[in-house]
Design a protein around this motif. Sequence first.
Motif: not given
Length: 84
Positions: A5-14, A20-28, A60-63, A80-84
Amino acid sequence: MNVGNSIVVEILHSDDQGVIFQTTSGSSTGWHTVGYDHHDGWCCTCEQYHFRKGYCRHMKACAAYAADNGIVIDDAHVYNEVVV
């Protein structure tokens, strides 16, 4: 990393307490911060999470990103519980 879904994921801290992740919104063009704590679970700065109080597509994208990169997430329900 680009995860579905064009979501970009980066790890900020672990550390031993979570990630802690940073993600694009996917729709904006915006970004969201997603946190996973081994004691408290998931949180996200997106409107869907705050409005519905449930798992969102950013979690879900981060997982998926974590699983692909050997990071242990103790919450299989996110798939299983993600609402899209």
